[in-house]
Design a protein around this motif. Structure first.
Motif, PDB file in Angstrom:
ATOM      1  N   LEU A  47       0.837  -1.203   0.000  1.00  0.00           N
ATOM      2  CA  LEU A  47       0.000   0.000   0.000  1.00  0.00           C
ATOM      3  C   LEU A  47       0.871   1.252   0.000  1.00  0.00           C
ATOM      4  N   MET A  48       1.914   1.268   0.824  1.00  0.00           N
ATOM      5  CA  MET A  48       2.804   2.438   0.856  1.00  0.00           C
ATOM      6  C   MET A  48       3.510   2.627  -0.481  1.00  0.00           C
ATOM      7  N   GLU A  49       3.924   1.538  -1.117  1.00  0.00           N
ATOM      8  CA  GLU A  49       4.525   1.641  -2.456  1.00  0.00           C
ATOM      9  C   GLU A  49       3.564   2.329  -3.419  1.00  0.00           C
ATOM     10  N   LEU A  50       2.306   1.882  -3.398  1.00  0.00           N
ATOM     11  CA  LEU A  50       1.301   2.466  -4.287  1.00  0.00           C
ATOM     12  C   LEU A  50       1.144   3.959  -4.037  1.00  0.00           C
ATOM     13  N   LEU A  51       1.018   4.349  -2.777  1.00  0.00           N
ATOM     14  CA  LEU A  51       0.812   5.762  -2.440  1.00  0.00           C
ATOM     15  C   LEU A  51       2.004   6.612  -2.857  1.00  0.00           C
ATOM     16  N   ILE A  52       3.206   6.103  -2.631  1.00  0.00           N
ATOM     17  CA  ILE A  52       4.404   6.880  -2.945  1.00  0.00           C
ATOM     18  C   ILE A  52       4.627   6.965  -4.452  1.00  0.00           C
ATOM     19  N   MET A  88      -6.834   7.563   1.444  1.00  0.00           N
ATOM     20  CA  MET A  88      -5.392   7.715   1.275  1.00  0.00           C
ATOM     21  C   MET A  88      -5.006   7.695  -0.206  1.00  0.00           C
ATOM     22  N   ILE A  89      -5.613   6.784  -0.962  1.00  0.00           N
ATOM     23  CA  ILE A  89      -5.304   6.691  -2.396  1.00  0.00           C
ATOM     24  C   ILE A  89      -5.740   7.962  -3.119  1.00  0.00           C
ATOM     25  N   THR A  90      -6.906   8.474  -2.744  1.00  0.00           N
ATOM     26  CA  THR A  90      -7.413   9.704  -3.364  1.00  0.00           C
ATOM     27  C   THR A  90      -6.523  10.890  -3.021  1.00  0.00           C
ATOM     28  N   ARG A  91      -6.180  11.032  -1.739  1.00  0.00           N
ATOM     29  CA  ARG A  91      -5.367  12.174  -1.313  1.00  0.00           C
ATOM     30  C   ARG A  91      -3.938  12.097  -1.857  1.00  0.00           C
ATOM     31  N   ALA A  92      -3.450  10.888  -2.132  1.00  0.00           N
ATOM     32  CA  ALA A  92      -2.101  10.758  -2.705  1.00  0.00           C
ATOM     33  C   ALA A  92      -2.034  11.353  -4.105  1.00  0.00           C
ATOM     34  N   GLY A  93      -3.186  11.386  -4.810  1.00  0.00           N
ATOM     35  CA  GLY A  93      -3.205  12.014  -6.129  1.00  0.00           C
ATOM     36  C   GLY A  93      -3.780  11.180  -7.245  1.00  0.00           C
ATOM     37  N   ALA A  94      -4.365  10.019  -6.923  1.00  0.00           N
ATOM     38  CA  ALA A  94      -4.984   9.196  -7.975  1.00  0.00           C
ATOM     39  C   ALA A  94      -6.217   9.908  -8.524  1.00  0.00           C
ATOM     40  N   ASP A  95      -6.394   9.838  -9.837  1.00  0.00           N
ATOM     41  CA  ASP A  95      -7.563  10.448 -10.477  1.00  0.00           C
ATOM     42  C   ASP A  95      -8.680   9.443 -10.688  1.00  0.00           C
ATOM     43  N   ARG A  96      -8.347   8.149 -10.743  1.00  0.00           N
ATOM     44  CA  ARG A  96      -9.355   7.114 -10.854  1.00  0.00           C
ATOM     45  C   ARG A  96      -8.756   5.793 -10.388  1.00  0.00           C
ATOM     46  N   VAL A  97      -9.619   4.823 -10.121  1.00  0.00           N
ATOM     47  CA  VAL A  97      -9.192   3.511  -9.632  1.00  0.00           C
ATOM     48  C   VAL A  97      -9.806   2.433 -10.509  1.00  0.00           C
ATOM     49  N   LEU A  98      -9.018   1.403 -10.777  1.00  0.00           N
ATOM     50  CA  LEU A  98      -9.489   0.244 -11.524  1.00  0.00           C
ATOM     51  C   LEU A  98      -9.122  -0.984 -10.709  1.00  0.00           C
ATOM     52  N   THR A  99     -10.110  -1.773 -10.314  1.00  0.00           N
ATOM     53  CA  THR A  99      -9.843  -2.933  -9.470  1.00  0.00           C
ATOM     54  C   THR A  99     -10.662  -4.128  -9.965  1.00  0.00           C
TER      55      THR A  99
END
Length: 310
Positions: free
Chosen positions: A64-69, A112-123
């Motif tokens: 998760l931290m890798e993804l956020l960074i 956290m994912i949103t605040r890190a700067g992601a514009d959209r999510v695909l899961t």
């Protein structure tokens, strides 16, 4: 378009890149001596549509931290749009308050994912569909069922198959698969005494003389599947297989499944397989790389993703 991979599931990222005929963006993701994560994007991504492939599987917090960074690095490098491609969304089972003074961790991770700067999510195959609403950005929840339907049709005689939901909560998911392959539905009625343990109580539906396929989104300890398989055999099923999207398989799950009544457990490569999974006699993995790759391509072209499942 750029494709960036973390360390959680490099083989899947490479397979997606091969499907898209697109090289993975040069990116360094490494650890300092105290295990802090360091990321360096080694190509220009300014103005690019960037897709970050990273499951938040074991070790969940590290991945998760890798993804956020990675997302933060891309945002600071002026990427035009950042899509977090999360084949397995960890913390999804913590989607509500099961008791007083407990967290809703899935919502926290979404924030956290949103605040890190992601514009959209695909899961893929969220544990609970309402988790899409936890995100304040567009979220596409893909379904692995088309891949599984293809595999089932190649390996089973459809007129002998019964799809089985391992619990009441998974009935909608199992019914969808049963409809796709034209098979009847059965349900395992179970009682869970405590987390990680379950007791099969009853089988709802006719399974005698049938090839049963247990269908669910996550297999963790494997206790539910093994108990359900044993109950189905006791009720007259001729064989029991299981198709599960996310093979978490923690602790002694692989050994438990290997020695169980299950003929085979089929999982996807949303989580990178361990050596124990790879050598297991009755666990098999099928790839969802083409599914994710096509969804990425359609997202980049601003085309419909939902039409993949029509």
């Amino acid at each position: 378009m750029k494709l960036v991979a973390g360390n959680a599931n490099r083989p899947l990222a490479e397979a997606i890149a091969a499907y898209l005929k697109l090289p993975l963006t040069k990116c360094v993701v490494r650890r300092f001596a105290d295990m802090e994560v360091f990321v360096e994007i080694q190509e220009n991504v300014r103005g690019q549509d960037v897709f970050v492939v990273q499951s938040t599987s074991f070790p969940a917090n590290d991945n998760l931290m890798e993804l956020l960074i990675i997302i933060d690095a891309l945002r600071r490098a002026s990427a035009h749009r950042i899509t977090a491609v999360i084949p397995y969304f960890g913390y999804a089972r913590q989607d509500r308050k099961p008791g007083p003074r407990t967290p809703i961790s899935a919502k926290l991770v979404a924030n956290m994912i949103t605040r890190a700067g992601a514009d959209r999510v695909l899961t893929v195959d969220l544990h609970a569909g309402q988790i899409q609403g936890f995100f304040d950005i567009p979220t596409d929840n893909l379904f692995a069922s088309p891949v599984m339907v293809r595999d089932i049709k190649e390996n089973f005689e459809s007129d002998l198959v019964t799809v089985v939901s391992p619990d009441v909560g998974g009935v909608v998911r199992a019914r969808g698969l049963a409809k796709r392959i034209g098979a009847p539905l059965a349900i395992v009625d179970k009682r869970r005494e405590r987390p990680g343990e379950s007791e099969v109580m009853n089988i709802i539906g006719d399974v005698e003389g049938r090839s049963c396929i247990l269908f669910d989104d996550i297999v963790d300890s494997g206790g539910t599947l093994c108990n359900a398989a044993e109950a189905l055999i006791d009720k007259g099923a001729i064989e029991v297989s299981a198709y599960i999207t996310h093979g978490v398989l923690s602790g002694g799950a692989v050994a438990r499944i290997t020695s169980s009544a299950l003929k085979q457990l089929v999982i996807t490569d949303s989580i990178q397989a361990t050596e124990a999974v790879r050598v297991s006699r009755n666990i098999r993995a099928i790839t969802i790389a083409p599914l994710i790759g096509e969804a990425i391509a359609r997202t980049a072209r601003e085309e419909s993703v939902s039409s993949l499942f029509d």
